[in-house]
Design a protein around this motif. Structure first.
Motif, PDB file in Angstrom:
ATOM      1  N   ARG A  63      12.838   6.307  -2.700  1.00 23.53           N
ATOM      2  CA  ARG A  63      13.102   7.408  -1.781  1.00 23.53           C
ATOM      3  C   ARG A  63      11.777   7.950  -1.227  1.00 23.53           C
ATOM      4  O   ARG A  63      11.002   8.550  -1.948  1.00 23.53           O
ATOM      5  CB  ARG A  63      13.869   8.493  -2.529  1.00 23.53           C
ATOM      6  N   LEU A  64      11.570   7.730   0.055  1.00 22.26           N
ATOM      7  CA  LEU A  64      10.396   8.299   0.712  1.00 22.26           C
ATOM      8  C   LEU A  64      10.739   9.697   1.205  1.00 22.26           C
ATOM      9  O   LEU A  64      11.899  10.032   1.410  1.00 22.26           O
ATOM     10  CB  LEU A  64       9.961   7.430   1.887  1.00 22.26           C
ATOM     11  N   SER A  65       9.712  10.484   1.434  1.00 22.58           N
ATOM     12  CA  SER A  65       9.925  11.844   1.920  1.00 22.58           C
ATOM     13  C   SER A  65       8.813  12.232   2.878  1.00 22.58           C
ATOM     14  O   SER A  65       7.637  12.010   2.594  1.00 22.58           O
ATOM     15  CB  SER A  65       9.945  12.817   0.735  1.00 22.58           C
ATOM     16  N   SER A  66       9.186  12.819   3.985  1.00 18.65           N
ATOM     17  CA  SER A  66       8.177  13.293   4.939  1.00 18.65           C
ATOM     18  C   SER A  66       7.454  14.514   4.385  1.00 18.65           C
ATOM     19  O   SER A  66       6.402  14.897   4.891  1.00 18.65           O
ATOM     20  CB  SER A  66       8.817  13.607   6.287  1.00 18.65           C
ATOM     21  N   ASP A  67       7.989  15.119   3.325  1.00 19.38           N
ATOM     22  CA  ASP A  67       7.356  16.277   2.696  1.00 19.38           C
ATOM     23  C   ASP A  67       6.457  15.896   1.526  1.00 19.38           C
ATOM     24  O   ASP A  67       5.841  16.758   0.912  1.00 19.38           O
ATOM     25  CB  ASP A  67       8.422  17.257   2.181  1.00 19.38           C
ATOM     26  N   ALA A  68       6.398  14.615   1.195  1.00 27.01           N
ATOM     27  CA  ALA A  68       5.586  14.182   0.054  1.00 27.01           C
ATOM     28  C   ALA A  68       4.119  14.530   0.295  1.00 27.01           C
ATOM     29  O   ALA A  68       3.627  14.480   1.419  1.00 27.01           O
ATOM     30  CB  ALA A  68       5.748  12.683  -0.180  1.00 27.01           C
ATOM     31  N   ASP A  69       3.436  14.886  -0.771  1.00 29.43           N
ATOM     32  CA  ASP A  69       2.028  15.293  -0.673  1.00 29.43           C
ATOM     33  C   ASP A  69       1.140  14.171  -0.142  1.00 29.43           C
ATOM     34  O   ASP A  69       0.237  14.400   0.628  1.00 29.43           O
ATOM     35  CB  ASP A  69       1.512  15.751  -2.038  1.00 29.43           C
ATOM     36  N   VAL A  70       1.405  12.953  -0.572  1.00 24.14           N
ATOM     37  CA  VAL A  70       0.523  11.841  -0.220  1.00 24.14           C
ATOM     38  C   VAL A  70       1.347  10.675   0.332  1.00 24.14           C
ATOM     39  O   VAL A  70       2.257  10.177  -0.330  1.00 24.14           O
ATOM     40  CB  VAL A  70      -0.265  11.362  -1.453  1.00 24.14           C
ATOM     41  N   ASN A  71       1.040  10.269   1.549  1.00 21.46           N
ATOM     42  CA  ASN A  71       1.564   9.031   2.134  1.00 21.46           C
ATOM     43  C   ASN A  71       3.080   8.859   2.052  1.00 21.46           C
ATOM     44  O   ASN A  71       3.553   7.755   1.784  1.00 21.46           O
ATOM     45  CB  ASN A  71       0.876   7.827   1.488  1.00 21.46           C
ATOM     46  N   TYR A  72       3.810   9.916   2.245  1.00 17.55           N
ATOM     47  CA  TYR A  72       5.277   9.875   2.254  1.00 17.55           C
ATOM     48  C   TYR A  72       5.872   9.447   0.910  1.00 17.55           C
ATOM     49  O   TYR A  72       7.063   9.200   0.804  1.00 17.55           O
ATOM     50  CB  TYR A  72       5.818   8.938   3.340  1.00 17.55           C
ATOM     51  N   GLY A  73       5.070   9.299  -0.102  1.00 18.68           N
ATOM     52  CA  GLY A  73       5.557   8.824  -1.396  1.00 18.68           C
ATOM     53  C   GLY A  73       5.432   7.316  -1.565  1.00 18.68           C
ATOM     54  O   GLY A  73       5.902   6.757  -2.555  1.00 18.68           O
ATOM     55  N   ILE A  74       4.776   6.643  -0.618  1.00 18.95           N
ATOM     56  CA  ILE A  74       4.554   5.198  -0.731  1.00 18.95           C
ATOM     57  C   ILE A  74       3.502   4.986  -1.812  1.00 18.95           C
ATOM     58  O   ILE A  74       2.439   5.598  -1.780  1.00 18.95           O
ATOM     59  CB  ILE A  74       4.062   4.604   0.604  1.00 18.95           C
ATOM     60  N   SER A  75       3.794   4.105  -2.754  1.00 16.95           N
ATOM     61  CA  SER A  75       2.841   3.902  -3.849  1.00 16.95           C
ATOM     62  C   SER A  75       1.679   3.026  -3.414  1.00 16.95           C
ATOM     63  O   SER A  75       1.827   2.137  -2.571  1.00 16.95           O
ATOM     64  CB  SER A  75       3.540   3.287  -5.066  1.00 16.95           C
ATOM     65  N   GLN A  76       0.539   3.293  -3.999  1.00 18.85           N
ATOM     66  CA  GLN A  76      -0.650   2.516  -3.698  1.00 18.85           C
ATOM     67  C   GLN A  76      -0.458   1.068  -4.114  1.00 18.85           C
ATOM     68  O   GLN A  76      -0.887   0.149  -3.410  1.00 18.85           O
ATOM     69  CB  GLN A  76      -1.865   3.124  -4.410  1.00 18.85           C
ATOM     70  N   SER A  77       0.238   0.834  -5.216  1.00 20.94           N
ATOM     71  CA  SER A  77       0.468  -0.549  -5.668  1.00 20.94           C
ATOM     72  C   SER A  77       1.335  -1.321  -4.673  1.00 20.94           C
ATOM     73  O   SER A  77       1.124  -2.525  -4.464  1.00 20.94           O
ATOM     74  CB  SER A  77       1.078  -0.576  -7.065  1.00 20.94           C
ATOM     75  N   ASP A  78       2.281  -0.645  -4.019  1.00 23.85           N
ATOM     76  CA  ASP A  78       3.098  -1.314  -2.994  1.00 23.85           C
ATOM     77  C   ASP A  78       2.230  -1.722  -1.807  1.00 23.85           C
ATOM     78  O   ASP A  78       2.415  -2.803  -1.228  1.00 23.85           O
ATOM     79  CB  ASP A  78       4.239  -0.415  -2.511  1.00 23.85           C
ATOM     80  N   MET A  79       1.264  -0.887  -1.449  1.00 24.49           N
ATOM     81  CA  MET A  79       0.383  -1.213  -0.338  1.00 24.49           C
ATOM     82  C   MET A  79      -0.586  -2.337  -0.700  1.00 24.49           C
ATOM     83  O   MET A  79      -0.853  -3.220   0.115  1.00 24.49           O
ATOM     84  CB  MET A  79      -0.379   0.024   0.132  1.00 24.49           C
ATOM     85  N   TYR A  80      -1.088  -2.345  -1.935  1.00 28.86           N
ATOM     86  CA  TYR A  80      -1.924  -3.463  -2.385  1.00 28.86           C
ATOM     87  C   TYR A  80      -1.140  -4.773  -2.309  1.00 28.86           C
ATOM     88  O   TYR A  80      -1.648  -5.804  -1.869  1.00 28.86           O
ATOM     89  CB  TYR A  80      -2.399  -3.262  -3.824  1.00 28.86           C
ATOM     90  N   GLN A  81       0.091  -4.714  -2.756  1.00 27.74           N
ATOM     91  CA  GLN A  81       0.960  -5.894  -2.736  1.00 27.74           C
ATOM     92  C   GLN A  81       1.170  -6.376  -1.302  1.00 27.74           C
ATOM     93  O   GLN A  81       1.040  -7.569  -1.006  1.00 27.74           O
ATOM     94  CB  GLN A  81       2.298  -5.535  -3.394  1.00 27.74           C
TER      95      GLN A  81
END
Length: 146
Positions: A63-81
């Protein structure tokens, strides 16, 4: 639910991309992260290939959120992947596909794209899973005629 979401996206994309000359494979195992020694199997959820283009997609049941503090809640490990997929598959496009939800207030026409500066672009896609009334009516009509 992750596997159900992944299969749902795979079926949709296979139907949609086949007429455009793309072949879609699920759980592709073409590349390993390292070649010497050959270790750490890469396994993107979906790879679409045409004669001229490779597109890599990974589904995320998060679940992503436009209110998330950092990057909509996208995990750094998902971006590395996603970055590793882009490099190893030499993919022109890498997409992370998340289910759309009410906590994500971004307008549907706003694109979320991350560029690495070295040729890898990762785009976030929010897939609307809501069954709309017209879809339900169409399904009911089809079922009643059979």
């Amino acid at each position: 639910m992750e596997k159900v979401f992944e299969r749902y996206v795979a079926v949709l994309l296979k139907k949609r991309l086949a007429p455009s000359g793309f072949e879609v494979s699920a759980q592709d195992q073409t590349h390993k992260l390292f070649s010497i020694p050959a270790k750490f199997q890469l396994r993107p959820d979906l790879v679409a290939r045409s004669k001229t283009e490779t597109v890599v997609m990974d589904t995320k049941w998060k679940r992503l959120s436009s209110d998330a503090d950092v990057n909509y809640g996208i995990s750094q490990s998902d971006m590395y992947q996603a970055y590793a997929y882009g490099k190893k598959y030499r993919a022109e496009h890498v997409y992370l596909v998340y289910p759309r939800n009410s906590a994500f207030a971004t307008s549907s026409d706003k694109r979320i794209v991350y560029g690495s500066g070295d040729g890898v672009k990762v785009e976030i896609v929010l897939l609307d899973l809501e069954l709309r009334q017209e879809c339900i009516e169409e399904l009911a009509k089809e079922l009643s005629s059979s």
